[in-house]
Design a protein around this motif. Structure first.
Motif, PDB file in Angstrom:
ATOM      1  N   VAL A 101       0.805  -1.215   0.000  1.00 13.23           N
ATOM      2  CA  VAL A 101       0.000   0.000   0.000  1.00 13.23           C
ATOM      3  C   VAL A 101       0.846   1.276   0.000  1.00 13.23           C
ATOM      4  O   VAL A 101       0.484   2.262  -0.642  1.00 13.23           O
ATOM      5  N   ARG A 102       1.990   1.280   0.654  1.00 19.44           N
ATOM      6  CA  ARG A 102       2.772   2.519   0.740  1.00 19.44           C
ATOM      7  C   ARG A 102       3.383   2.916  -0.603  1.00 19.44           C
ATOM      8  O   ARG A 102       3.180   4.050  -1.055  1.00 19.44           O
ATOM      9  N   PRO A 103       4.119   2.032  -1.282  1.00 23.91           N
ATOM     10  CA  PRO A 103       4.605   2.419  -2.621  1.00 23.91           C
ATOM     11  C   PRO A 103       3.467   2.618  -3.621  1.00 23.91           C
ATOM     12  O   PRO A 103       3.578   3.441  -4.526  1.00 23.91           O
ATOM     13  N   ALA A 104       2.376   1.876  -3.446  1.00 22.73           N
ATOM     14  CA  ALA A 104       1.224   2.082  -4.325  1.00 22.73           C
ATOM     15  C   ALA A 104       0.670   3.489  -4.156  1.00 22.73           C
ATOM     16  O   ALA A 104       0.309   4.159  -5.143  1.00 22.73           O
ATOM     17  N   ALA A 105       0.588   3.963  -2.915  1.00 20.11           N
ATOM     18  CA  ALA A 105       0.083   5.312  -2.655  1.00 20.11           C
ATOM     19  C   ALA A 105       0.965   6.364  -3.317  1.00 20.11           C
ATOM     20  O   ALA A 105       0.472   7.359  -3.851  1.00 20.11           O
ATOM     21  N   GLN A 106       2.266   6.142  -3.314  1.00 20.29           N
ATOM     22  CA  GLN A 106       3.173   7.095  -3.963  1.00 20.29           C
ATOM     23  C   GLN A 106       2.950   7.116  -5.471  1.00 20.29           C
ATOM     24  O   GLN A 106       2.945   8.191  -6.093  1.00 20.29           O
ATOM     25  N   GLU A 107       2.733   5.934  -6.069  1.00 17.52           N
ATOM     26  CA  GLU A 107       2.446   5.872  -7.504  1.00 17.52           C
ATOM     27  C   GLU A 107       1.137   6.597  -7.825  1.00 17.52           C
ATOM     28  O   GLU A 107       1.021   7.311  -8.825  1.00 17.52           O
ATOM     29  N   ILE A 108       0.149   6.404  -6.971  1.00 16.17           N
ATOM     30  CA  ILE A 108      -1.163   7.021  -7.188  1.00 16.17           C
ATOM     31  C   ILE A 108      -1.060   8.541  -7.122  1.00 16.17           C
ATOM     32  O   ILE A 108      -1.611   9.258  -7.970  1.00 16.17           O
ATOM     33  N   ILE A 109      -0.358   9.059  -6.128  1.00 13.28           N
ATOM     34  CA  ILE A 109      -0.239  10.505  -5.979  1.00 13.28           C
ATOM     35  C   ILE A 109       0.544  11.101  -7.141  1.00 13.28           C
ATOM     36  O   ILE A 109       0.189  12.177  -7.662  1.00 13.28           O
ATOM     37  N   GLN A 110       1.593  10.440  -7.576  1.00 13.95           N
ATOM     38  CA  GLN A 110       2.342  10.954  -8.716  1.00 13.95           C
ATOM     39  C   GLN A 110       1.477  10.990  -9.976  1.00 13.95           C
ATOM     40  O   GLN A 110       1.555  11.923 -10.773  1.00 13.95           O
ATOM     41  N   ALA A 111       0.632   9.975 -10.143  1.00 18.77           N
ATOM     42  CA  ALA A 111      -0.283   9.975 -11.287  1.00 18.77           C
ATOM     43  C   ALA A 111      -1.318  11.083 -11.162  1.00 18.77           C
ATOM     44  O   ALA A 111      -1.678  11.742 -12.142  1.00 18.77           O
ATOM     45  N   SER A 112      -1.797  11.315  -9.944  1.00 23.97           N
ATOM     46  CA  SER A 112      -2.799  12.369  -9.739  1.00 23.97           C
ATOM     47  C   SER A 112      -2.218  13.747  -9.999  1.00 23.97           C
ATOM     48  O   SER A 112      -2.926  14.661 -10.423  1.00 23.97           O
ATOM     49  N   GLN A 113      -0.921  13.921  -9.760  1.00 25.52           N
ATOM     50  CA  GLN A 113      -0.268  15.192 -10.053  1.00 25.52           C
ATOM     51  C   GLN A 113      -0.240  15.474 -11.548  1.00 25.52           C
ATOM     52  O   GLN A 113      -0.102  16.630 -11.967  1.00 25.52           O
ATOM     53  N   LYS A 114      -0.382  14.434 -12.355  1.00 27.89           N
ATOM     54  CA  LYS A 114      -0.446  14.594 -13.811  1.00 27.89           C
ATOM     55  C   LYS A 114      -1.888  14.675 -14.297  1.00 27.89           C
ATOM     56  O   LYS A 114      -2.158  14.517 -15.477  1.00 27.89           O
ATOM     57  N   GLN A 115      -2.807  14.910 -13.353  1.00 27.82           N
ATOM     58  CA  GLN A 115      -4.231  15.065 -13.664  1.00 27.82           C
ATOM     59  C   GLN A 115      -4.848  13.791 -14.239  1.00 27.82           C
ATOM     60  O   GLN A 115      -5.800  13.840 -15.020  1.00 27.82           O
ATOM     61  N   GLN A 116      -4.302  12.645 -13.869  1.00 29.63           N
ATOM     62  CA  GLN A 116      -4.910  11.372 -14.250  1.00 29.63           C
ATOM     63  C   GLN A 116      -5.999  11.019 -13.235  1.00 29.63           C
ATOM     64  O   GLN A 116      -5.890  11.327 -12.045  1.00 29.63           O
ATOM     65  N   ASN A 117      -7.044  10.364 -13.713  1.00 28.29           N
ATOM     66  CA  ASN A 117      -8.092   9.857 -12.829  1.00 28.29           C
ATOM     67  C   ASN A 117      -7.694   8.466 -12.347  1.00 28.29           C
ATOM     68  O   ASN A 117      -7.362   7.600 -13.155  1.00 28.29           O
ATOM     69  N   ILE A 118      -7.750   8.257 -11.038  1.00 29.08           N
ATOM     70  CA  ILE A 118      -7.313   6.990 -10.447  1.00 29.08           C
ATOM     71  C   ILE A 118      -8.434   6.407  -9.610  1.00 29.08           C
ATOM     72  O   ILE A 118      -9.120   7.121  -8.876  1.00 29.08           O
ATOM     73  N   ALA A 119      -8.621   5.099  -9.721  1.00 27.32           N
ATOM     74  CA  ALA A 119      -9.605   4.395  -8.901  1.00 27.32           C
ATOM     75  C   ALA A 119      -8.904   3.335  -8.060  1.00 27.32           C
ATOM     76  O   ALA A 119      -7.980   2.669  -8.532  1.00 27.32           O
TER      77      ALA A 119
END
Length: 277
Positions: A101-119
């Motif tokens: 979950v911790r590295p996954a959360a970092q990947e998710i936040i980095q993607a969100s910074q690029k304005q990607q929609n994440i589920a």
């Protein structure tokens, strides 16, 4: 309990609960989300909704109830998403890209910074997500629980994931101003095309599979794990728009060749006349 401003990167993230049985879990999930600054909840075919237990367990997060989106299928819930994480235990029929979950959360936040929609997908209370549902995810996310007692209520799991997302959002991760594509050796490069959505990929996979059937590479009656492995491959790659249209064009050409319906275009000679050569 410390507080700070809510990171805007959390606005790109939605929590998706599939076939939730107990309304109380929906209310508890809302409370967990609001505590950590998330606000988008999608329910896929919940057993009971609405229900007084949702309001009771939301306890201060009732404003999020009005924002809940209810859909019939998981495909609808993630149609406009660029990146999907499915929560999963480690033991599955087929290995899938799996992150704690911790590295996954970092990947998710980095993607969100690029304005990607994440589920982030959460399954049923009694059996989680099915293999078919997990196949819709780009990555699987797991919480490193006690191996002797790895039991988490779905609302508790949502709390853990939302906490890690908030911590990752508050960490000084490098803001990414333009599209980047991860490379094998933890590098990145500038990217000139937007990534495709899950809705587009759900059109891509049937086209790919039908192409393989047309050239007798895939046995439609006994596909085994080939379609699932192909979904894992392309889900891990994350196609951009140009690559997506390029591959769909290749599939269409291969199908036409297999059926004998494609003929090369006639070439013009030096006098401007068409030639079959």
């Amino acid at each position: 309990m410390s507080t700070t401003s809510n990171p805007v990167s959390l606005n790109q993230i939605r929590i998706v609960m599939v076939n939730t049985t107990l309304p109380a879990n929906i209310g508890a999930a809302l409370r967990a989300m609001k505590t950590m600054g998330l606000q988008h909840l999608v329910l896929v075919n919940p057993k009971t909704f609405p229900h007084p237990d949702i309001d009771a367990l939301a306890a201060g997060a009732s404003d999020l109830i009005a924002q809940i989106k209810v859909v019939d299928t998981l495909e609808q819930a993630i149609a406009d998403c660029h990146l999907v994480f499915g929560t999963s235990a480690r033991s599955r029929t087929i290995p899938w890209p799996l992150l704690d979950v911790r590295p996954a959360a970092q990947e998710i936040i980095q993607a969100s910074q690029k304005q990607q929609n994440i589920a982030v997908l959460f399954g049923r209370e009694d059996r989680g997500l099915t293999n078919e549902e997990l196949a819709l995810a780009n990555y699987h996310l797991t919480i490193p629980v006690n191996p002797d007692y790895g039991v988490l209520n779905v609302a508790q799991a949502i709390q853990v994931v939302c906490y890690e997302l908030r911590m990752a959002a508050l960490t000084d991760l490098p803001a990414i101003q333009s599209e980047t594509m991860p490379l094998v050796q933890n590098q990145s490069m500038q990217w000139d095309e937007p990534l495709v959505t899950q809705h587009q990929m759900q059109q891509f996979y049937p086209h790919l599979e039908q192409t393989l059937i047309d050239i007798d590479f895939l046995d439609e009656k006994n596909p085994r794990l080939l379609p699932l492995r192909l979904r894992r491959l392309f889900g891990r790659i994350q196609l951009d728009r140009m690559e997506y249209h390029l591959l769909r064009g290749v599939f269409t050409r291969v199908q036409a060749l297999a059926k004998g319906t494609w003929h090369p275009p006639k070439q013009k000679n030096t006098h401007g006349e068409q030639s079959d050569v």
